[in-house]
Structures are given as structure tokens and as C-alpha cells.
Design a protein around this motif. Structure first.
Motif, PDB file in Angstrom:
ATOM      1  N   ASP A  90     -10.658  -6.809  -9.964  1.00 28.89           N
ATOM      2  CA  ASP A  90     -10.273  -5.459 -10.405  1.00 28.89           C
ATOM      3  C   ASP A  90      -9.544  -5.573 -11.748  1.00 28.89           C
ATOM      4  OD1 ASP A  90      -9.737  -2.764 -10.589  1.00 28.89           O
ATOM      5  OD2 ASP A  90      -7.977  -2.839  -9.266  1.00 28.89           O
ATOM      6  N   TYR A 145      -5.875  -6.528 -11.830  1.00 28.14           N
ATOM      7  CA  TYR A 145      -4.969  -5.843 -10.895  1.00 28.14           C
ATOM      8  C   TYR A 145      -5.124  -6.442  -9.494  1.00 28.14           C
ATOM      9  CZ  TYR A 145      -3.544  -2.591 -14.501  1.00 28.14           C
ATOM     10  OH  TYR A 145      -3.013  -2.057 -15.646  1.00 28.14           O
ATOM     11  N   HIS A 202      -0.278  -4.724  -3.930  1.00 27.95           N
ATOM     12  CA  HIS A 202      -1.254  -5.638  -3.333  1.00 27.95           C
ATOM     13  C   HIS A 202      -1.298  -6.926  -4.133  1.00 27.95           C
ATOM     14  CE1 HIS A 202      -3.131  -2.567  -5.982  1.00 27.95           C
ATOM     15  NE2 HIS A 202      -3.520  -3.642  -6.625  1.00 27.95           N
ATOM     16  N   PHE A 224     -11.199   2.969  -3.693  1.00 31.44           N
ATOM     17  CA  PHE A 224     -12.434   2.584  -4.378  1.00 31.44           C
ATOM     18  C   PHE A 224     -13.696   2.848  -3.529  1.00 31.44           C
ATOM     19  CE2 PHE A 224     -10.225  -0.952  -7.096  1.00 31.44           C
ATOM     20  CZ  PHE A 224      -9.649   0.025  -7.883  1.00 31.44           C
ATOM     21  N   ARG A 282       5.616  -1.705 -16.380  1.00 26.66           N
ATOM     22  CA  ARG A 282       4.802  -0.583 -15.925  1.00 26.66           C
ATOM     23  C   ARG A 282       4.469  -0.916 -14.479  1.00 26.66           C
ATOM     24  NH1 ARG A 282      -0.578  -0.151 -13.621  1.00 26.66           N
ATOM     25  NH2 ARG A 282      -1.400   1.885 -14.147  1.00 26.66           N
ATOM     26  N   GLU A 335       3.633   4.475 -12.139  1.00 23.91           N
ATOM     27  CA  GLU A 335       2.388   5.196 -11.897  1.00 23.91           C
ATOM     28  C   GLU A 335       2.549   5.855 -10.529  1.00 23.91           C
ATOM     29  OE1 GLU A 335      -2.407   4.467 -11.525  1.00 23.91           O
ATOM     30  OE2 GLU A 335      -1.034   3.087 -10.579  1.00 23.91           O
ATOM     31  N   ASP A 349      -7.971   3.668 -17.001  1.00 21.19           N
ATOM     32  CA  ASP A 349      -8.561   4.252 -15.792  1.00 21.19           C
ATOM     33  C   ASP A 349      -9.238   5.595 -16.067  1.00 21.19           C
ATOM     34  OD1 ASP A 349      -7.611   2.186 -14.127  1.00 21.19           O
ATOM     35  OD2 ASP A 349      -5.693   3.198 -13.855  1.00 21.19           O
ATOM     36  N   ARG A 372     -13.317   0.358 -21.369  1.00 25.06           N
ATOM     37  CA  ARG A 372     -12.638  -0.948 -21.426  1.00 25.06           C
ATOM     38  C   ARG A 372     -13.346  -1.952 -22.326  1.00 25.06           C
ATOM     39  NH1 ARG A 372     -11.204  -1.662 -14.942  1.00 25.06           N
ATOM     40  NH2 ARG A 372      -9.747   0.079 -14.842  1.00 25.06           N
TER      41      ARG A 372
HETATM   42  C1  NOJ Z   1      -3.961   1.441 -11.040  1.00 27.11           C
HETATM   43  C2  NOJ Z   1      -4.510   0.620 -12.167  1.00 27.11           C
HETATM   44  O1  NOJ Z   1      -4.237   1.283 -13.367  1.00 27.11           O
HETATM   45  C3  NOJ Z   1      -5.976   0.448 -11.889  1.00 27.11           C
HETATM   46  O2  NOJ Z   1      -6.650  -0.095 -12.991  1.00 27.11           O
HETATM   47  C4  NOJ Z   1      -6.132  -0.405 -10.672  1.00 27.11           C
HETATM   48  O3  NOJ Z   1      -7.490  -0.490 -10.331  1.00 27.11           O
HETATM   49  C5  NOJ Z   1      -5.362   0.190  -9.485  1.00 27.11           C
HETATM   50  N1  NOJ Z   1      -4.065   0.664  -9.843  1.00 27.11           N
HETATM   51  C6  NOJ Z   1      -5.180  -0.850  -8.416  1.00 27.11           C
HETATM   52  O4  NOJ Z   1      -4.276  -1.820  -8.855  1.00 27.11           O
END
Ligand code: NOJ
Length: 550
Positions: free
Chosen positions: A66, A69, A109, A154, A206, A286, A348, A419
Motif C-alpha cells: 500500500d 503505508y 496497522h 479497500f 502526520r 488524518e 489519496d 502518484r
Molecule cells: C491513509 C493514507 O493516506 C493512504 O494512502 C493509506 O492507504 C491508508 N491511510 C492506509 O494506511
């Protein structure tokens, strides 16, 4: 003459933060992916841009399922991106240019490659190492059904099965097991990660999925689990929704894994740690909460410092909508005394030019919104490439990387289009990003005109506008505080497509979001234009134009 307030003393309240997605910023070793040395190589570019801070998306060891992440070790650098010496060099290089460094932390996670998860998987059912995660027996006679009906952000079930038959929770990809934040090891490890990077000199964090760390530990089924996930869809943030209709985001209230009250205790602990450092460190959450005012709880004085106000990413391009949304953000942040944060795009979301229709019109509109966002009181977050006016790239299906694409069986293309590696030089291989045969994501063939080297020599380019805007906004914010703000729009007989406001005596902003040229004579008050996009003849402001005056 308006009353001028004392400028804000702390560096972060009105700072400009530039988000670097390391994999796509600059490749120094020609392996097709960006790296930390690539960022160092572009330090002069960052300094010339006039930003106050960079925010680095994850660069930690990761299978990159991911985009990083999915962290295998939160206190190391992935060899693909460099090593800790490179990180130290990056901090000192950027600090020597007066640029602060904020890093992403991903507490919700880890990756399946993280030591803790490997240990949990290798241990027998019931072993204490499994308690650091949400690992449960399944349902049904043989436990072959997931423990409950929760679904992943997802797509698909939020549970995957281990070889011994138990199930683990993952709110995102099946390669991203959720940590159990009621476990003391998890809490201690989070603080250790923060301390590790603070001691290396970072200026802030962040916080990824800040609103998701606590789960309903009874693991009860939810009456509508898909609605919980859908509640984060950007189109549901439509500010034009009829307020008398039920809001689908209501479902977030009291839900089983997002925005639970218990989560705030974690951030109180983090703030106590951050406050032991000097000069002041910052953090930004976030947090997708409903109502938006609830998201502000994450930025209370004893918690994190800011929360992303994502409102600008969904605001329709209309003056009344922009004014209403901006005022709501300002009202919300005033509940807790935090500064507003203005975001036009991130890794995102769709790129802002694309969201606004693409092409020349999308670009003109993105420039207007940027000049509004950069002038409003508070902090601003810029996603790399936004300053070049990039649009989302078309990605062939065979090259897609985003787990969203895979988990939705191709129904949702995911976020790869935003991206793509940055274009630096029109004549360079892969536009000067890398000499590798193949990049991790392909670039479009028609990016010559948007390359950095083309734009920096062209007056009026997107890049020139961002450079001027960032430098001038710093000057404005040195002169005035967040409180120096007033709407002007209702003053004078102007068209309703005008957004106009002042920042004390330091700045007047007038933007025309409509289709017609409008006389803004009544708003000028003898002030002089010092920055503009579009067309202004001294009285009439053309469609999709904006002026900064003083
Ligand atoms: C938010 C992140 O900005 C995103 O890119 C990511 O897939 C999810 N959180 C999971 O970490």
C-alpha cells in the motif's frame, strides 16, 4: 484601517507543508523509484519554492503493498529509499535551508512483514503475541466464517484467515493487520517510534488513520458495515446536500472502529511527549469524523496540533460554496483554537486540475483555488506536483499498483493516477526523474510542457505562481495573525461569483469563479495588485481570475 493582531509566534500554525511522496519525487540511483538522496538532490528546488516544511509520506521498510503505508519496521529506512544516514543528511540539508521536516506515522496497522506479526503467526493459538493484533476465532461450526461482518476500506471482508484457522482484522489491505491499541506494548511502541524520529530531529508527524485506532472490543456485527466505509467517500462530503435529508455519514457516530471516544487518550499521551521537545514540534491528524466539528477533537489543546480539513477537496467551484465551506472550517477550528488547514489534493485524491475538469479550464480554476487557499488563515498542504499543475495520469491496467484496484476487482481504479513520478527536465530520460529502463509507475508521454525546467523559466507558469504565492504568503503571515481575516464579498455591488476577503492590512484577495468578467471597483480601495492569475484590467476581473492586493 483594520485592527492588526500580533503575528502567531509558533512556526507551524500558518506554515506551508509540501507533501513528498518519496517513491515518485526523484530517483538518485536509477532503480525506477524515488529515494531520500533524490530529495536531498532537489533541496534547492524545495528552498526556491518557498515552503516552510516538507511532509514525507512513508519511507520505512515495507513490501509497498500500500505504497509504504504497510510498515514492516517504523524505526528504519527502506533500503530502496536509502538508510538512516541518508535520513540524517536529509534533515540537516533541509534544516540548513530553513525547511522543517514532518514524517508520516502509521499507527493503525503494520505490514504482515512486521516482526510482531510474524511472531504472532508463528505462535500457537492463544499465544500472548497474538494479543497485539485483533486475532479471533471465526464463526460457524468449523470457524470458517469471519468473526464478524466488518468490511475493509479497500473492499472485501476486513478479516483474513491464518494458517491455523484464526482470523486477523485489517481495515485496509490484507497485508496490513490492525494493531490492538488496548495492548500496553502497542502504546509503548508508538511512543518509542515518535521518540526515535524526534531524537533524529524531525519537526512533526502526520498521523495516518488517526481516527481508527480503537475498535469495539466486543467485535459485534454492525447493522450496515459497508455504510461505514462509504461514509468516507469524498462525494458524500457534498456540501450541497439537502440538509433536511438523512446524512449517510451519520453512521460514523458511535461506530465500531472509526472515531471512537477512547482514541483521544492515545493522543493525550503523544502530546505530553511532543511537549517535552523544544523548539516546538507539531502533529496533524488524518481524521474523517462526522460531523466535521467532531474531527476537531483531535486538535484539542492537549491532543494533536492540527487536523486536515479536507473540505477544499470537495467544494464545488462556486463562490458561495467556497465561502460557506471556508467559513465552516474557520468556525470548526475556532471550537478548539487550532489553525485551519487548507488542502487541495494529496496522494489519496484526484489531482486538483483533474477534479476541476482538466485542461486549460481546470488549470485556470486550480490556480484560482490555490490563490484562495494560500491566503486564508492557517496552514496549507501542497501535494508534490500540484505546483506544476499536473493532472492525473492514465495508467494502463497492467501497471496499476494500488491495492484498491486489486481488492475491488478493477471496479475502482484507485489512486495511482495522482502518484506518478515527477517530471523535472523536458529533455531528460523519464523527464529527468530516473535513468532506469522502467519506472514503478509510467509517466504520460505529453508532460514536456509541465516539466520543472520549462516552467521555471516561464513567467506566469504554474510553478512561477506557486513560488510567488508561497513567498508572499509567508510575508503576509509574518505581518498578521490568523485572526486578521474578514470576508469582503458582501461589500459593494458585486456579482455573487466573487470570493473576496482581507488579511488585516497585509492582503486583500478577490477571485472571480464565474463565467463573466465582473467589475470589482468597489473592492479595490486604492490597493495595488501584487499577484494575479487570469486577467484584470484595473477594474474588471475576468472569469477564473484572482488578484492579491495591498
Ligand atoms: C491513509 C493514507 O493516506 C493512504 O494512502 C493509506 O492507504 C491508508 N491511510 C492506509 O494506511
Amino acid at each position: 484601517m483594520t485592527q492588526a493582531h500580533t503575528p502567531d509566534q509558533v512556526w507551524w500554525r500558518q506554515a506551508s507543508f509540501y507533501q513528498i511522496y518519496p517513491r515518485s519525487f526523484m530517483d538518485s540511483n536509477d532503480d525506477g523509484e524515488g529515494d531520500l538522496a533524490g530529495i536531498i538532490a532537489k533541496a534547492d528546488y524545495l528552498a526556491a519554492l518557498g515552503i516552510d516544511a516538507v511532509w514525507l509520506s512513508p519511507f520505512y521498510p515495507s513490501p509497498l503493498a500500500d505504497g509504504g503505508y504497510d510498515v514492516a519496521n517504523p524505526r528504519e529506512v527502506d533500503p530502496r529509499f536509502g538508510n538512516l544516514d541518508d535520513f540524517d543528511a536529509l534533515i540537516s540539508t533541509l534544516h540548513s535551508r530553513d525547511i522543517k521536516v514532518v514524517v508520516d506515522v502509521v499507527p493503525n496497522h503494520v505490514s504482515v512483514e512486521h516482526e510482531w506479526f510474524k511472531q504472532a503467526v508463528a505462535s500457537p493459538t492463544g499465544h500472548p503475541s497474538r494479543e497485539r493484533f485483533h486475532i479471533r476465532d471465526g464463526r460457524g461450526v468449523d470457524g470458517s466464517l469471519p468473526p464478524n461482518n466488518w468490511v475493509s476500506v479497500f473492499g472485501g471482508s476486513a478479516w483474513s484467515r491464518l494458517a491455523d484457522g484464526q482470523w486477523f482484522l485489517h481495515l485496509f489491505d490484507s497485508s496490513q493487520p490492525d494493531l490492538n491499541w488496548t495492548h500496553p506494548d502497542v502504546v509503548a511502541d508508538g511512543l518509542e517510534t515518535l521518540t526515535f524520529w524526534l531524537d533524529r530531529g524531525v519537526d512533526g508527524f502526520r498521523v495516518d488513520v488517526a481516527f481508527g485506532l480503537m475498535k469495539d472490543m466486543t467485535y459485534a456485527d454492525h447493522h450496515d458495515p459497508q455504510a461505514l466505509i462509504d461514509a468516507m467517500r469524498l462525494d458524500l462530503f457534498d456540501p450541497e446536500r439537502d440538509p433536511s435529508l438523512p446524512n449517510p455519514r451519520e453512521v460514523l457516530r458511535g461506530g465500531p472502529f472509526f472515531d471512537r471516544d477512547e482514541v483521544h487518550e492515545i493522543y493525550r499521551g503523544w502530546r505530553r511527549l511532543l511537549d517535552t521537545y523544544s523548539p516546538e514540534r507539531m502533529s496533524v491528524a488524518e481524521a474523517w469524523a462526522y460531523p466535521a466539528s467532531r474531527a476537531m477533537d483531535y486538535a484539542r489543546a492537549d491532543e494533536l496540533h492540527q487536523v486536515f480539513n479536507f473540505d477544499f477537496m470537495v467544494t464545488p467551484y462556486r463562490a458561495d460554496a467556497v465561502i460557506k465551506n471556508a467559513q465552516e472550517v474557520l468556525d470548526n477550528v475556532s471550537l478548539v483554537g487550532a489553525p485551519a488547514t487548507w488542502v487541495l489534493s494529496n496522494h489519496d485524491s484526484a489531482r486538483v486540475v483533474t477534479r476541476l475538469g482538466g485542461g486549460a479550464r481546470g488549470a485556470a480554476r486550480a490556480r484560482v483555488l490555490a490563490m484562495i487557499a494560500h491566503a486564508l488563515p492557517g496552514g496549507v498542504y501542497i501535494f508534490q506536483g500540484e505546483e506544476l499543475g499536473l493532472e492525473d495520469a492514465e495508467i494502463p491496467d497492467a501497471d496499476r499498483q494500488d491495492p484498491i484496484w486489486f481488492r475491488t476487482q478493477g471496479q475502482d481504479p484507485g489512486r495511482d493516477g495522482a502518484r506518478v513520478p515527477l517530471p523535472w527536465e523536458a529533455a531528460g530520460e523519464h523527464y529527468g526523474f530516473s535513468k532506469a529502463a522502467k519506472l514503478w509507475l509510467p509517466q504520460p508521454g505529453d508532460w514536456h510542457e509541465v516539466c520543472v525546467d520549462v516552467q521555471e523559466n516561464r513567467d506566469g507558469s504554474f510553478l512561477s505562481l506557486y513560488r510567488s504565492m508561497l513567498t508572499l504568503r509567508s510575508e503576509v503571515n509574518r505581518e498578521c495573525s490568523e485572526k486578521d481575516f474578514a470576508w469582503l464579498t458582501e461589500v459593494g455591488a458585486v456579482d455573487s461569483e466573487i470570493v473576496a476577503f482581507t488579511r488585516g492590512d497585509a492582503l486583500t484577495v478577490i477571485a472571480n469563479l464565474g463565467r463573466q468578467s465582473v467589475s470589482v471597483k468597489d473592492l479595490l480601495w486604492g490597493k495595488q495588485v501584487f499577484l494575479m492569475t487570469g486577467t484584470f484590467d484595473g477594474e474588471h476581473l475576468a472569469s477564473d481570475s484572482c488578484i492579491w492586493l495591498r
